[in-house]
Design a protein around this motif. Structure first.
Motif, PDB file in Angstrom:
ATOM      1  N   GLN A   1      31.636   2.067  32.903  1.00 29.49           N
ATOM      2  CA  GLN A   1      31.572   3.128  33.898  1.00 29.49           C
ATOM      3  C   GLN A   1      30.355   2.980  34.798  1.00 29.49           C
ATOM      4  OE1 GLN A   1      31.937   6.836  31.559  1.00 29.49           O
ATOM      5  NE2 GLN A   1      32.984   5.546  30.056  1.00 29.49           N
ATOM      6  N   ALA A   2      30.623   3.005  36.080  1.00 27.24           N
ATOM      7  CA  ALA A   2      29.543   2.934  37.052  1.00 27.24           C
ATOM      8  C   ALA A   2      29.053   4.358  37.318  1.00 27.24           C
ATOM      9  CB  ALA A   2      30.037   2.303  38.346  1.00 27.24           C
ATOM     10  N   ALA A   3      27.720   4.465  37.502  1.00 30.35           N
ATOM     11  CA  ALA A   3      27.139   5.792  37.670  1.00 30.35           C
ATOM     12  C   ALA A   3      26.586   5.981  39.071  1.00 30.35           C
ATOM     13  CB  ALA A   3      26.027   5.996  36.649  1.00 30.35           C
ATOM     14  N   LEU A   4      26.743   7.183  39.564  1.00 30.85           N
ATOM     15  CA  LEU A   4      26.090   7.564  40.812  1.00 30.85           C
ATOM     16  C   LEU A   4      24.793   8.271  40.414  1.00 30.85           C
ATOM     17  CD1 LEU A   4      26.213   7.845  43.933  1.00 30.85           C
ATOM     18  CD2 LEU A   4      27.429  10.010  43.596  1.00 30.85           C
TER      19      LEU A   4
ATOM     20  N   ILE B   1      23.902  11.856  38.931  1.00 36.36           N
ATOM     21  CA  ILE B   1      24.737  12.691  39.795  1.00 36.36           C
ATOM     22  C   ILE B   1      26.135  12.723  39.188  1.00 36.36           C
ATOM     23  CG2 ILE B   1      25.744  12.958  42.106  1.00 36.36           C
ATOM     24  CD1 ILE B   1      23.298  11.321  43.144  1.00 36.36           C
ATOM     25  N   ASN B   2      26.614  11.525  38.823  1.00 32.64           N
ATOM     26  CA  ASN B   2      27.907  11.420  38.161  1.00 32.64           C
ATOM     27  C   ASN B   2      27.886  10.178  37.278  1.00 32.64           C
ATOM     28  OD1 ASN B   2      30.537  11.189  37.384  1.00 32.64           O
ATOM     29  ND2 ASN B   2      31.414  11.360  39.450  1.00 32.64           N
ATOM     30  N   ARG B   3      27.922  10.426  35.966  1.00 34.40           N
ATOM     31  CA  ARG B   3      27.795   9.292  35.055  1.00 34.40           C
ATOM     32  C   ARG B   3      29.035   8.423  35.046  1.00 34.40           C
ATOM     33  NH1 ARG B   3      26.402  11.439  29.430  1.00 34.40           N
ATOM     34  NH2 ARG B   3      25.170  12.825  30.729  1.00 34.40           N
ATOM     35  N   SER B   4      30.118   8.973  35.526  1.00 29.74           N
ATOM     36  CA  SER B   4      31.357   8.200  35.534  1.00 29.74           C
ATOM     37  C   SER B   4      31.990   8.312  36.912  1.00 29.74           C
ATOM     38  CB  SER B   4      32.292   8.730  34.440  1.00 29.74           C
ATOM     39  OG  SER B   4      33.371   7.848  34.279  1.00 29.74           O
ATOM     40  N   ALA B   5      31.315   7.754  37.874  1.00 27.79           N
ATOM     41  CA  ALA B   5      31.801   7.842  39.251  1.00 27.79           C
ATOM     42  C   ALA B   5      32.919   6.850  39.501  1.00 27.79           C
ATOM     43  CB  ALA B   5      30.657   7.606  40.222  1.00 27.79           C
TER      44      ALA B   5
ATOM     45  N   LEU C   1      31.652   1.672  27.928  1.00 27.65           N
ATOM     46  CA  LEU C   1      30.262   1.398  28.285  1.00 27.65           C
ATOM     47  C   LEU C   1      29.859   2.242  29.485  1.00 27.65           C
ATOM     48  CD1 LEU C   1      30.178  -2.508  28.065  1.00 27.65           C
ATOM     49  CD2 LEU C   1      29.695  -0.842  26.251  1.00 27.65           C
ATOM     50  N   LYS C   2      28.652   2.759  29.410  1.00 31.91           N
ATOM     51  CA  LYS C   2      28.169   3.592  30.512  1.00 31.91           C
ATOM     52  C   LYS C   2      26.903   2.972  31.101  1.00 31.91           C
ATOM     53  CE  LYS C   2      27.898   7.244  27.881  1.00 31.91           C
ATOM     54  NZ  LYS C   2      28.570   6.736  26.660  1.00 31.91           N
ATOM     55  N   ALA C   3      26.944   2.654  32.365  1.00 33.78           N
ATOM     56  CA  ALA C   3      25.761   2.117  33.026  1.00 33.78           C
ATOM     57  C   ALA C   3      24.613   3.121  32.924  1.00 33.78           C
ATOM     58  CB  ALA C   3      26.069   1.810  34.496  1.00 33.78           C
ATOM     59  N   LEU C   4      24.949   4.384  33.037  1.00 32.81           N
ATOM     60  CA  LEU C   4      23.910   5.413  33.155  1.00 32.81           C
ATOM     61  C   LEU C   4      22.887   5.372  32.024  1.00 32.81           C
ATOM     62  CD1 LEU C   4      22.862   7.873  34.765  1.00 32.81           C
ATOM     63  CD2 LEU C   4      24.180   9.313  33.178  1.00 32.81           C
TER      64      LEU C   4
END
Lengths: 462, 447, 442
Positions: B154-157, B170-174, B107-110
């Motif tokens: 995944q937390a995103a910056l 900035i970073n989809r998988s920070a 899962l991607k927050a972004l």
């Protein structure tokens, strides 16, 4: 009322004492509680009463004589607030023996189906003020035997579920068929709790009242209503013509016929709160729980109010199998440390108190609980008094119970050794002159469980 | 009102030139990574800081911003939010954190970030130019919807402005949001933080706890750890099979998502409040040879040396928080950042929330009042966060070559009354108005 | 530990009757504004304020060393110090419930509030009901018993609640976990209005019954008194102007609705609480004479908070509404000073106007502005000293007095910590042998 009680007592006494022989216990140490200890004396029991007591007492010819050499005779112990014999309250049970579980303040759910949620005080939620323990009591309750094995002969048994749980009764711990024989005082007053009947507690779905402040306002409203009800009833009785008949309200009737109330109070804050509340309600009150009675302010409030209290002997304990890294709050630890000092502290302060079982019902747990109070500064004499004459005085029956005196009810405990000691053996107890011997396996007071089997000439109950 | 006028003026000026190239003149620059420079100029070109100095001059025709009497700081970074994923926290339909499932690294927050969320303009108006947005509500244990969850995604910056989430990225998988099991039995240090004290006492009188025993809790914990370990083992096995590329190899989206974690490219971000939980989480990361960031610790305990020596960063929660138990000092939460700092731990701040994200600087300031050095506080909301989340070379300070994520302010940015005069993200001036300023203007003018 | 603290406190209280605090930066929130000077406190009251004051003989003199002295912070909306639940949520009108019955003076939140400069707070029933329970004002006299906490002389109040909370219990989904079968009226804002109108309809009739009875008694007759109804008594007091209405609300529509209901039944709303959309109907609020007690910057946590703006307090102030900032929360309560500072940032209030939001204005809203809320002669000596500007995030409360008695001292708090730790450890160690070793059940 009193006449009725007395009459009842005489009747009962006759009923079980009429054709029974006397019992004489001689050469025993007699701890009378009301007077000085008789190092070597005799107690004579007949017709369920103490016929005589003293150093030089003549033993009737027909008496069954017990040689009391090396034995001590005490007044039977009185549990000042009990549920022994009340149906559905034995959740902790003798079998569990852990002493944790149901308490008188949070009784387990009743088996009765849930009533619809109350919409206000008018629905009289969790109110059974008209119930009397005397009418409910089950003489077959195993806890009665168990308690007797621990030396208890009498208990103030209370319904404990709901805001107005009902009226307590003073009963002798007999095991028989007719519960009525057990009853000394049918109504001691009204048991008030701040917990809804059947547990469940608050929440939105449970009906009125759900919060403590709702409960308190409910109780207040009931007393206002009772006062008004009385006014209207009196007026109607005086002149019913042209006046609408007041509607009969059993909840208010139950409240009006209760001559005192029991109020729950553990923390010092609650003690303060309930003393104010009782004063506001203008009801003679007895406060129960009192685990923070050791606090200076608790003592002050109780003293200022000239209050009478019943101290729970279920001393708070550290939870078992706790996370070793977990640390309880300071306050909790302090209460655990200090709660058992409450009896000694209150004694010193001159506050009238009695001890009560609060769900404990095995001889071992009861004995340990008393011992803990003694270890925390209460003298043996005062511990004994708090379980004999003090509860009798609190309930106004010191003229017939609580000490070994001529003419009083023959409730006695006969031991080898000091009554609250670990290794003390309870030889037998007399309840209304009926002899009960603890079952052999349970013989030491410190033993687990155990029952008292009636035996001897007087023991077989009709 | 005055501010508003100035903003409009700036916005008009911005139209004249490329919108990510400009010159700030005569401003006090607080680069965070170096000493402050008073009355200097800053050249921003193509969204990046091209030059800083007292002597530099603006190229002809370039938009000039007068920085006189103002200060320039790097934009602030909130290291834990759910911005873009949650709009009205009480209304579940507006909330996209807390997916179901136990292991959800894919899962991607972004890609669930709503760029039009009303929160973005509100939060950035206080000088916050980027945030970490987490797939589960980080501080709350990530048990949002799915019962017991181990990996939330995944937390995103992200930057606080953009037409699409791709613009904002900035970073989809920070970080991989991992919920490490903890021993959940009754009792913590000095009791339960969120249980009413009177209730606790009542519980005590009722004869102890209703919750499970430690033995039970420990058994559950061990089972959960075994399960998590098994997942990592399987992911590693997958990694091997993938490298071997044997016939019949099947792609697995979950394990694919785990590869950067296993390769040490993406850290796991693990909420751990108690000392023991911190220790256990670090031990797990060690066993698995993965990078870790600790989220929202409630105590330091004896973990300082371990965190420091292993260079494990910590995202501290709000200092605007109650002490974590009855017996703790009243300034417990306020003092905690100072303790971590003194232990030599690298810290950043997260608000673990959307509504309070704009108060990020005030949480840092509160820590300063109770023992955290001011410079450390400022770093914690700028450069430290950038470094922790793998963007230290691009943002977090005012240095040549970095993005021009800047705030032009009237004073100390950690102080409430300070006003933000202008805000830049990648050199582009962003609108400081928002739903709230619009309602304000509208109703202030109501006759 | 607590007892140790209490003993210390009593010792502090016993010291002297007269205290002079010199050399302070005084933000008086009174006519004198902000100035450097001194105050004299005697028998719990401020007896002198000025640049220079007479130091009475025998007075305890405290040098504030230029630190900031402000009137004690007043929180117009709090739920601390309550035992057994703040919501009697079972009924839509729970006016019979009274906070006064369940004050919990040992709630640690009291001490924490004190450490945040709060000296008085309006303690409210929850917001589960259209008409909630009775409220009262406490002073944060940590260590006193329940009675000792009460702000004597402050007019008691009653909580009303509009919008999402009171209708939640009636929602078909059965809000807060209640099964749908137990859904409680009302479920809409329309129903909330209806409940309030019904209650006052009933209260008016009740009042008429009592008025008739009182009239008969006055004529020397002896009728049977009517039944006293604890639900209607406080509403009767509202109609008589003897009890303040504190109405929880969010949206402009419901604020206006309640104003009109109050107009119809002839009573006043003392304060609208939370009142997040107060800025939309500030005109109507000002005309009614209602105050507005709001949050500084809370928003978006629920649907009805989506139009909340941090400019609310400033707009209401500018439009003539007596405004305050409240906490509704034991945590936020500890830093209302910086919440006030936010009104400078959002909406441009002056320093004095901002600080007024948490001092004199809430005092007005609670009808105790003759007693507290500013540093002026004759007022209760409820005083806070901060080391720095109280409108700064870097400021820490150093000392707090209530009625001239010092209830908080940061230095004492900090220095007492090791001994408290020790005392706790001692108890924990004592318990250890009694704990059976953890056995692993097989």
């Amino acid at each position: 009322m009193r006449n009725l009680v007395t009459a009842l007592l005489i009747f009962c006494g006759c009923a079980f004492g009429a054709d029974s022989a006397a019992i004489a216990i001689r050469n025993a140490k007699i701890v009378t509680v009301s007077g000085s200890v008789i190092p070597k004396g005799t107690v004579v029991v007949r017709n369920g009463l103490i016929q005589d007591v003293g150093e030089n007492v003549s033993i009737p010819g027909d008496a069954v004589v017990v040689d009391g050499e090396g034995m001590t005779v005490y007044p039977g112990l009185v549990d000042a607030l009990s549920t022994w014999g009340m149906p559905g309250t034995a959740a902790s049970g003798a079998a569990r023996g852990g002493g944790r579980g149901a308490t008188t303040t949070a009784a387990p759910a009743a088996a009765t189906p849930a009533a619809p949620p109350a919409r206000g005080p008018e629905d009289r939620p969790s109110t059974t003020s008209w119930i009397k323990a005397a009418d409910e009591i089950q003489a077959t309750d195993k806890r009665i035997e168990s308690a007797r094995s621990a030396g208890f002969t009498t208990a103030a048994v209370w319904p404990t579920r709901g805001f107005f749980a009902g009226q307590g009764s003073l009963v002798d711990l007999l095991t028989g068929e007719k519960a009525g024989e057990m009853v000394l005082v049918p109504s001691l007053g009204q048991y008030i709790s701040l917990t809804r009947a059947g547990g469940g507690g608050g929440g939105m779905g449970g009906g009125f009242p759900s919060a403590l402040m709702g409960m308190i306002s409910y109780i207040r409203q009931i007393y206002l209503d009772a006062g008004h009800y009385q006014l209207v009833k009196d007026a109607y009785a005086k002149n019913p013509r042209g006046m609408q008949r007041p509607e009969y309200d059993r909840a208010l009737e139950g409240v009006l016929e209760s001559k005192r109330i029991l109020l729950p109070a553990n923390r010092w804050v609650e003690i303060d709160r309930m003393i104010h509340f009782a004063a506001e309600l203008k009801q003679p009150a007895i406060y129960y729980g009192i685990r923070e009675g050791f606090e200076d302010r608790s003592v002050k409030y109780l003293k200022d109010a000239n209050a009478t209290v019943l101290i729970s002997m279920k001393w708070p304990e550290k939870a078992r199998d706790q996370d070793p890294e977990a640390e309880d709050p300071y306050r909790q630890m302090l209460i655990r440390e200090k709660a058992p000092t409450t009896p000694a502290v209150l004694k010193k302060a001159g506050i009238k108190f009695a001890l009560y079982s609060d769900g404990l019902d095995t001889p071992r747990d009861l004995q340990r609980a008393v011992k803990k109070a003694i270890d925390n500064g209460l003298s043996r004499e005062d511990a004994l008094r708090a379980l004999t004459l003090s509860p009798a005085e609190i309930y106004g029956v010191q003229d017939r119970l609580g000490s070994i005196e001529k003419g009083k009810i023959a409730n006695l405990v006969v031991t080898k050794g000091e009554i609250f000691d670990d290794r003390t053996k309870i030889e037998f107890v007399l309840v209304d002159g009926n002899k009960f011997v603890p079952a052999p396996e349970a013989a030491p007071a410190g033993g687990r469980g155990g029952a008292t089997a009636p035996s001897g000439p007087n023991g077989v109950k009709k | 009102m005055k501010t508003f006028g100035l903003l409009i003026a700036c916005a008009i000026a911005a139209c004249a030139a490329a919108n990510d190239t400009f010159f700030i003149r005569g401003v006090d620059v607080y680069p965070v990574t170096g000493a402050e420079m008073k009355g200097v100029s800053v050249l921003v070109q193509d969204g990046k800081i091209a030059d800083i100095g007292a002597k530099i001059v603006a190229p002809k025709g370039m938009k000039i911003v007068d920085g006189k009497g103002l200060r320039l700081y790097p934009g602030m970074i909130d290291s834990n939010t759910e911005l873009g994923l949650s709009e009205v926290s009480a209304e579940r339909v507006t909330v996209d954190t807390g997916e179901l499932g136990e292991f959800m690294p894919q899962l991607k927050a972004l890609s669930a970030v709503n760029p039009e969320s009303e929160h973005f303009p509100v939060v950035r108006a206080n000088g916050i130019t980027s945030v970490m947005t987490f797939p589960a509500s980080g501080g709350r244990g990530g048990r949002g919807g799915g019962g017991s969850q181990y990996i939330s995604g995944q937390a995103a910056l992200i930057h606080m402005d953009g037409w699409t989430w791709e613009d904002m990225e900035i970073n989809r998988s920070a970080a991989m949001h991992l919920i490490y099991p903890s021993i959940a039995s009754r009792g913590g240090r000095g009791g339960l933080a969120n249980v009413d004290f009177a209730d606790e006492i009542a519980l005590l009188f009722a004869g102890g706890s209703a919750a499970g025993t430690f033995t039970e809790a420990k058994r559950n914990y061990e089972t959960q750890v075994a399960k998590l370990t098994e997942f990592f083992d399987n992911a590693r096995q997958y990694q091997k099979e993938r490298t071997a590329n044997l016939p019949g190899f099947k792609r697995d989206l979950k394990f694919e998502a785990m590869l950067p974690v296993l390769e040490g490219k993406v850290p796991v971000a693990v909420p751990a409040s108690r000392e023991r939980a911190i220790h256990d989480a670090i031990a797990f990361a060690d066993r698995e040879h993965i990078k870790i960031v600790i989220l929202a610790p409630q105590e330091l305990g004896k973990e300082g040396p371990e965190l420091k020596s292993k260079n494990i960063p910590v995202i501290l929660g709000r200092t605007e928080a109650l002490p974590e138990n009855q017996d703790a000092p009243y300034d417990y939460a306020e003092s905690l950042p100072g303790e971590f700092y003194k232990a030599g731990v690298k810290i950043a701040f997260g608000t673990f929330n959307n509504e309070f994200s704009r108060n990020l600087p005030y949480n840092a300031a509160r820590a300063v009042a109770y023992g955290l050095p001011y410079d450390a506080a400022l770093k914690a909301v700028t450069i430290n966060a950038a470094e922790i989340w793998g963007a230290g070379d691009k943002m977090g300070s005012i240095e040549k070559g970095k993005w021009a994520d800047l705030m032009l302010v009237t004073g100390d940015p950690l102080e409430v009354p300070t006003q933000i005069k202008a805000l830049y993200i990648k050199g582009k001036e962003v609108d400081l108005s928002n739903k709230q300023t619009r309602l304000y203007q509208k109703y202030l003018a109501r006759p | 530990m607590k007892r140790l603290f209490l003993m210390g406190l009593m010792a502090l209280a016993a010291v002297a009757q007269v205290t002079v605090i010199e050399n302070a930066t005084i933000m008086s929130e009174g006519a004198k504004g902000t100035f450097k000077g001194s105050i004299v406190v005697k028998d719990g009251k401020i007896i002198e304020v000025g640049d220079k004051v007479m130091v009475p003989p025998g007075a305890t003199v405290i040098d504030a060393q230029g630190q900031f002295l402000i009137p004690g912070i007043i929180d117009c909306h709090s739920h601390i110090a309550v035992d057994g639940g703040v919501n009697e949520g079972s009924v839509s009108v729970s006016s019979m419930a009274n906070i006064r019955d369940v004050i919990n003076p040992e709630d640690i939140a009291i001490y924490r509030a004190l450490a945040g400069g709060v000296t008085a707070a309006n303690i409210l029933h929850g917001s589960a009901n259209a008409i909630g329970g009775q409220t009262l004002v406490l002073k944060m006299r940590w260590g006193q018993d329940a009675e000792g906490m009460i702000f004597q002389g402050a007019t008691p109040g009653i909580k009303f609640a509009l919008g999402e909370n009171p209708k939640r219990a009636g929602s078909p989904q059965g809000g807060r976990g209640a099964p749908a079968t137990n859904a409680r009226y009302p479920a809409t804002r329309m129903g909330v209005e209806d409940v309030i109108r019904e209650a006052f309809n009933e209260a008016k009739a009740y009042k008429a019954t009592w008025d008739a009875y009182d009239a008969q008694v006055a004529k020397g007759q002896h009728p049977i008194p009517p039944r006293k109804d604890l639900k209607l008594e406080p509403l009767k007091e509202v109609l008589e102007g003897k009890r303040f209405v504190h109405a929880h609300c969010y949206r402009a529509d419901e604020i206006l609705m309640l104003i009109r209901v109050a107009d119809d039944y002839g009573f006043k709303i003392k304060t609208f609480q939370h009142v997040l959309e107060g800025y939309k109907v500030a005109k109507e609020m000002a005309a009614h004479g209602a105050g507005g007690s709001t949050f500084s910057d809370w928003w978006a946590y629920k649907a009805e908070a989506f139009d909340a703006i941090p400019y609310n307090a400033a707009v209401m102030t500018k439009k003539g509404v007596v405004s305050s900032l409240n906490s509704d929360d034991a945590e936020l309560m500890r830093r209302l000073n910086t919440e006030a500072a936010k009104a400078m940032k959002y909406g441009g209030l002056t320093r004095e106007e901002a600080l007024a939001l948490v001092t004199i204005n809430p005092a007005k809203q609670l009808g105790v502005d003759n007693r507290v809320g500013s540093i002026e002669v004759g007022k209760d000596a409820d005083i806070v000293i901060y080391d720095k500007d109280p409108l700064s995030n870097y400021a820490k409360v150093q000392k707090v007095w209530i009625d001239g008695t010092k209830y908080f001292d940061r230095d004492s708090d900090v220095s007492a910590r090791p001994s408290k730790e020790l005392e706790k450890k001692k108890l924990a160690d004592q318990e250890k042998p009694a704990t059976p070793a953890t056995r692993r059940p097989q």
